[in-house]
Motif scaffolding. Structure first.
Motif, short mmCIF file in Angstrom:
data_model
loop_
_atom_site.label_atom_id
_atom_site.label_comp_id
_atom_site.label_asym_id
_atom_site.label_seq_id
_atom_site.Cartn_x
_atom_site.Cartn_y
_atom_site.Cartn_z
N LYS A 188 0.83 -1.21 0.00
CA LYS A 188 0.00 0.00 0.00
C LYS A 188 0.86 1.25 0.00
N LYS A 189 1.96 1.22 0.72
CA LYS A 189 2.81 2.40 0.86
C LYS A 189 3.68 2.65 -0.37
N GLN A 190 3.87 1.65 -1.20
CA GLN A 190 4.77 1.83 -2.34
C GLN A 190 4.06 2.57 -3.46
N LYS A 191 4.78 3.48 -4.13
CA LYS A 191 4.23 4.29 -5.22
C LYS A 191 4.60 3.63 -6.54
N GLY B 219 3.78 16.21 -12.80
CA GLY B 219 3.22 16.64 -11.52
C GLY B 219 2.61 15.49 -10.73
N GLU B 220 2.10 14.48 -11.44
CA GLU B 220 1.54 13.29 -10.80
C GLU B 220 2.62 12.31 -10.36
N GLY B 221 3.88 12.61 -10.71
CA GLY B 221 4.98 11.73 -10.31
C GLY B 221 5.30 10.65 -11.31
N ASN B 222 4.75 10.72 -12.51
CA ASN B 222 5.01 9.72 -13.54
C ASN B 222 6.15 10.14 -14.46
N LYS B 223 6.77 9.16 -15.08
CA LYS B 223 7.78 9.44 -16.10
C LYS B 223 7.07 9.66 -17.43
N VAL B 224 7.69 10.45 -18.31
CA VAL B 224 7.08 10.75 -19.60
C VAL B 224 8.05 10.39 -20.70
#
Length: 146
Positions: free
Chosen positions: A50-53, A83-88
Motif C-alpha cells: 500500500k505504501k509503495q508508489k 506533476g503526478e509523479g510519472n515518467k514521460v
C-alpha cells in the motif's frame, strides 16, 4: 530438551512446533502459533504494498515539424504527468517521405533540445533513444522535490 519433549510441550499449550533451521546441530525449533504468524506476515506484506508508489511511463507523441502552439499544448500534458509523479516518454513520429526524413535528421535533435529546455527544472532528462532506432524518443522523469 529433545524433540519429542518439545512437541509435547507445544501440543499441551495448543501451539505448533516450527522448525527454524534443520541443518543446525541440534535442530533449531520454535513453539508458536503458525497460523497467526502467517497471517501477520501477509498483513505486513499488504501494508508495504500500500505504501509503495507505482510509477507509470506515459507516452506523448509529437511530429518533427510541430508548431510552437501545438508543442505548448503537448507540454501542458507533459507537465501534468510529471506533476503526478510519472515518467514521460516523448516520441517523435518519423513516418513520411524520404525528403521529410532527410530534413528530420537535423530537426529531431533540435526539437528534443528545445523540449528539454522548455521543461526546465520540472523534469530531468533520464535517457535518449539509440541513434539506430526507428522511433526517436527521450525519457523525462520528475524533478526531485526538496
Amino acid at each position: 530438551m529433545n524433540f519429542s519433549e518439545a512437541l509435547n510441550m507445544a501440543s499441551d499449550a495448543g501451539l505448533d512446533l516450527v522448525e527454524i533451521n534443520a541443518s543446525a546441530s541440534p535442530v533449531l525449533v520454535k513453539i508458536m502459533d503458525y497460523g497467526k504468524y502467517k497471517y501477520e506476515q501477509k498483513k505486513r506484506a499488504n501494508e508495504a504494498r500500500k505504501k509503495q508508489k507505482v510509477i507509470e511511463i506515459k507516452d506523448v507523441w509529437v511530429k518533427p515539424f510541430i508548431e510552437d502552439n501545438d508543442l505548448n499544448i503537448k507540454l501542458k500534458k507533459v507537465f501534468e504527468f510529471l506533476g503526478e509523479g510519472n515518467k514521460v516518454k516523448i516520441s517523435i513520429m518519423t513516418k513520411g517521405s524520404k525528403r521529410v526524413l532527410a530534413r528530420g535528421r537535423d530537426a529531431i535533435p533540435q526539437l528534443f533540445a528545445h523540449i528539454v529546455e522548455m521543461i526546465g527544472d520540472k523534469g530531468v532528462l533520464e535517457s535518449k533513444s539509440k541513434p539506430d532506432e526507428r522511433t526517436k524518443s527521450i525519457l523525462i522523469s520528475p524533478a526531485k522535490q526538496q
